[in-house]
Design a protein around this motif. Structure first.
Motif, PDB file in Angstrom:
ATOM      1  N   LEU A 115      12.949 -69.380  17.342  1.00  0.00           N
ATOM      2  CA  LEU A 115      13.418 -70.005  18.393  1.00  0.00           C
ATOM      3  C   LEU A 115      12.659 -70.766  19.545  1.00  0.00           C
ATOM      4  N   GLU A 116      11.815 -69.970  19.666  1.00  0.00           N
ATOM      5  CA  GLU A 116      10.883 -70.406  20.789  1.00  0.00           C
ATOM      6  C   GLU A 116       9.486 -70.994  20.398  1.00  0.00           C
ATOM      7  N   GLY A 117       9.018 -70.758  19.106  1.00  0.00           N
ATOM      8  CA  GLY A 117       7.782 -71.347  18.585  1.00  0.00           C
ATOM      9  C   GLY A 117       7.665 -72.775  18.545  1.00  0.00           C
ATOM     10  N   VAL A 118       6.297 -72.989  17.972  1.00  0.00           N
ATOM     11  CA  VAL A 118       6.057 -74.453  17.690  1.00  0.00           C
ATOM     12  C   VAL A 118       5.635 -74.537  16.383  1.00  0.00           C
ATOM     13  N   GLU A 119       5.565 -75.875  16.060  1.00  0.00           N
ATOM     14  CA  GLU A 119       5.099 -76.255  14.582  1.00  0.00           C
ATOM     15  C   GLU A 119       3.746 -76.137  14.465  1.00  0.00           C
ATOM     16  N   ARG A 120       3.125 -75.444  13.429  1.00  0.00           N
ATOM     17  CA  ARG A 120       1.765 -75.534  13.065  1.00  0.00           C
ATOM     18  C   ARG A 120       1.310 -75.942  11.765  1.00  0.00           C
ATOM     19  N   ARG A 121       0.419 -77.000  11.784  1.00  0.00           N
ATOM     20  CA  ARG A 121       0.091 -77.483  10.193  1.00  0.00           C
ATOM     21  C   ARG A 121      -0.899 -76.640   9.692  1.00  0.00           C
ATOM     22  N   LEU A 122      -0.669 -75.952   8.463  1.00  0.00           N
ATOM     23  CA  LEU A 122      -1.769 -75.123   7.742  1.00  0.00           C
ATOM     24  C   LEU A 122      -2.115 -75.826   6.381  1.00  0.00           C
ATOM     25  N   ASP A 123      -3.364 -75.796   6.064  1.00  0.00           N
ATOM     26  CA  ASP A 123      -3.814 -76.068   4.952  1.00  0.00           C
ATOM     27  C   ASP A 123      -3.341 -75.212   3.712  1.00  0.00           C
ATOM     28  N   LEU A 124      -3.217 -75.965   2.618  1.00  0.00           N
ATOM     29  CA  LEU A 124      -2.665 -75.282   1.378  1.00  0.00           C
ATOM     30  C   LEU A 124      -3.787 -75.317   0.348  1.00  0.00           C
ATOM     31  N   LEU A 125      -3.973 -74.655  -0.814  1.00  0.00           N
ATOM     32  CA  LEU A 125      -4.662 -75.088  -2.045  1.00  0.00           C
ATOM     33  C   LEU A 125      -3.686 -75.388  -3.104  1.00  0.00           C
ATOM     34  N   VAL A 126      -3.807 -76.483  -3.795  1.00  0.00           N
ATOM     35  CA  VAL A 126      -2.867 -76.752  -5.072  1.00  0.00           C
ATOM     36  C   VAL A 126      -3.575 -76.849  -6.128  1.00  0.00           C
ATOM     37  N   ASP A 127      -3.203 -76.005  -7.275  1.00  0.00           N
ATOM     38  CA  ASP A 127      -4.131 -76.283  -8.697  1.00  0.00           C
ATOM     39  C   ASP A 127      -3.681 -77.375  -9.465  1.00  0.00           C
ATOM     40  N   ASP A 128      -4.203 -77.531 -10.545  1.00  0.00           N
ATOM     41  CA  ASP A 128      -3.830 -78.707 -11.619  1.00  0.00           C
ATOM     42  C   ASP A 128      -2.528 -78.374 -12.330  1.00  0.00           C
ATOM     43  N   ARG A 129      -1.804 -77.167 -12.078  1.00  0.00           N
ATOM     44  CA  ARG A 129      -0.662 -76.855 -12.883  1.00  0.00           C
ATOM     45  C   ARG A 129       0.428 -77.063 -11.507  1.00  0.00           C
ATOM     46  N   ASP A 130       0.216 -77.479 -10.550  1.00  0.00           N
ATOM     47  CA  ASP A 130       1.036 -77.403  -9.225  1.00  0.00           C
ATOM     48  C   ASP A 130       1.482 -76.258  -8.608  1.00  0.00           C
ATOM     49  N   GLY A 131       0.666 -75.041  -8.958  1.00  0.00           N
ATOM     50  CA  GLY A 131       0.714 -74.013  -8.467  1.00  0.00           C
ATOM     51  C   GLY A 131      -0.059 -74.152  -6.906  1.00  0.00           C
ATOM     52  N   VAL A 132       0.744 -72.984  -5.874  1.00  0.00           N
ATOM     53  CA  VAL A 132       0.293 -73.437  -4.468  1.00  0.00           C
ATOM     54  C   VAL A 132      -0.302 -72.021  -4.102  1.00  0.00           C
ATOM     55  N   VAL A 133      -1.438 -72.125  -3.132  1.00  0.00           N
ATOM     56  CA  VAL A 133      -2.052 -70.966  -2.749  1.00  0.00           C
ATOM     57  C   VAL A 133      -1.801 -71.025  -1.169  1.00  0.00           C
ATOM     58  N   LEU A 134      -1.124 -70.043  -0.496  1.00  0.00           N
ATOM     59  CA  LEU A 134      -1.141 -70.188   0.898  1.00  0.00           C
ATOM     60  C   LEU A 134      -2.492 -69.736   1.918  1.00  0.00           C
ATOM     61  N   ARG A 135      -2.932 -68.667   1.249  1.00  0.00           N
ATOM     62  CA  ARG A 135      -4.087 -68.225   2.002  1.00  0.00           C
ATOM     63  C   ARG A 135      -5.450 -67.926   1.171  1.00  0.00           C
ATOM     64  N   ASP A 136      -5.318 -67.326   0.135  1.00  0.00           N
ATOM     65  CA  ASP A 136      -6.774 -67.167  -0.507  1.00  0.00           C
ATOM     66  C   ASP A 136      -6.302 -66.838  -2.222  1.00  0.00           C
ATOM     67  N   LEU A 137      -7.577 -67.153  -3.006  1.00  0.00           N
ATOM     68  CA  LEU A 137      -7.321 -66.675  -4.396  1.00  0.00           C
ATOM     69  C   LEU A 137      -8.857 -65.740  -4.766  1.00  0.00           C
ATOM     70  N   ARG A 138      -8.597 -65.064  -5.523  1.00  0.00           N
ATOM     71  CA  ARG A 138      -9.611 -64.082  -5.771  1.00  0.00           C
ATOM     72  C   ARG A 138      -9.732 -64.116  -7.466  1.00  0.00           C
ATOM     73  N   ILE A 139     -10.868 -64.170  -7.880  1.00  0.00           N
ATOM     74  CA  ILE A 139     -11.255 -63.714  -9.439  1.00  0.00           C
ATOM     75  C   ILE A 139     -12.672 -62.711  -9.375  1.00  0.00           C
ATOM     76  N   PRO A 140     -12.477 -61.543  -9.891  1.00  0.00           N
ATOM     77  CA  PRO A 140     -11.262 -60.985 -10.915  1.00  0.00           C
ATOM     78  C   PRO A 140     -10.186 -60.561  -9.737  1.00  0.00           C
ATOM     79  N   PRO A 141      -9.016 -60.864 -10.074  1.00  0.00           N
ATOM     80  CA  PRO A 141      -7.894 -60.297  -9.263  1.00  0.00           C
ATOM     81  C   PRO A 141      -7.979 -58.763  -8.844  1.00  0.00           C
ATOM     82  N   LEU A 142      -7.307 -58.095  -8.208  1.00  0.00           N
ATOM     83  CA  LEU A 142      -6.990 -56.906  -7.555  1.00  0.00           C
ATOM     84  C   LEU A 142      -6.329 -56.196  -9.144  1.00  0.00           C
ATOM     85  N   THR A 143      -6.889 -55.019  -9.084  1.00  0.00           N
ATOM     86  CA  THR A 143      -5.967 -54.256 -10.187  1.00  0.00           C
ATOM     87  C   THR A 143      -4.604 -53.856  -9.724  1.00  0.00           C
TER      88      THR A 143
END
Length: 293
Positions: A115-143
């Protein structure tokens, strides 16, 4: 009140089941401060239709990290991210992504930020299959065990965000919950690795803006990629030959390509793969998210 101040409140069914009291509190705070239309989607189709028919209302999602990732991915696929200022009230067991993005994790504080906040624009990662990453990706993944400790059950995926039916009979809900426990949900694109198994890369080529950072002749221990908020991605590579005290290889760029042997990766809360190649691009300021001032 301006039309843009009217809210479309979409309540994730997983949030309703896991913490109905927080959902109620958030809904009461939002309704007391703005004109709201509440949507209780019964499945993926209703969830998508609610967002598509939002009109001039500002979408507010009550749900966890996977609900947020699902909503952002859906808006990206429909090429509507630029026209939507998304708000989130985190409710559920997997809230680390929301907290990292700066969203308050308490129901009252998060609703007031809507209700009281403001709009912030944040960067995204988009892959070549149109997948979206909001924060980070990791290789290998967590178990799966590591992921469960950090994010809740790793078998849950974006497709589970809008699963379930509101008002279902208690005995049937119990049966459905038992089935979900015994049969892990399948990721939207690729299977989840076996519990406890690291499916990390042996030899991969990592390229940043077309320049090779590490090649196939050097086995890797880990790769991480994350937008750094300035329109580029921060890349960190740790070759397996490095001592624990040695500094990893680092680079920054607008595009990152990983290729070579089959590998899996974890993007936010979702494990994908195996794949032989994947390219991620930075979309600067693509996510419009309401955050506290």
């Amino acid at each position: 009140m301006a039309a843009s101040d009217q809210l479309l409140v979409v309540i994730d069914p997983v949030a309703r089941r896991s913490d109905g009291e927080s959902v109620r509190i958030a809904k009461d705070v939002l309704s007391a401060g703005a004109a709201t239309k509440v949507c209780l989607p019964d499945g993926p189709e209703e969830f998508a239709r609610a967002l598509a028919r939002r009109g001039s209302r500002r979408p507010v999602l009550i749900g966890d990290d996977r609900a947020l990732a699902h909503a952002v991915a859906l808006l990206h696929r429909e090429r509507e991210l630029a026209s939507a200022v998304l708000s989130l009230v985190p409710v559920g067991t997997s809230l680390s992504l929301a907290e990292t993005l700066g969203v308050p994790t308490g129901a009252v504080a998060a609703a007031r930020a809507v209700l009281e906040g403001v709009e912030r624009r944040l960067d995204l990662l988009v892959d070549d299959r149109d997948g979206v990453v909001l924060r980070d990706l990791r290789i290998p993944p967590l178990t799966l065990r590591e992921a469960a400790a950090q994010h809740g059950p790793a078998g849950a995926t974006a497709s589970s965000v809008v699963s379930g039916v509101s008002g279902i009979r208690p005995w049937l809900r119990t049966c459905q919950s038992l089935v979900r426990t015994l049969v892990p949900a399948r990721p939207s694109r690729d299977p989840v690795p076996d519990p406890g198994a690291r499916s990390g890369p042996a030899r991969l080529r990592v390229e940043v803006d077309g320049v090779t950072l590490v090649d196939l002749d050097q086995p890797l221990e880990a790769v991480s990629v994350a937008p750094n908020g300035s329109g580029v991605a921060h890349v960190e590579v740790r070759p397996s030959s490095m001592s624990p005290e040695a500094a990893p290889l680092r680079a920054a760029g607008h595009s990152v390509t990983v290729s070579g042997a089959d590998f899996r990766y974890r993007a936010d809360a979702l494990v994908s793969g195996p794949v032989r190649s994947r390219t991620w691009m930075v979309l600067a300021g693509a996510l419009r998210l309401t955050l506290p001032e």
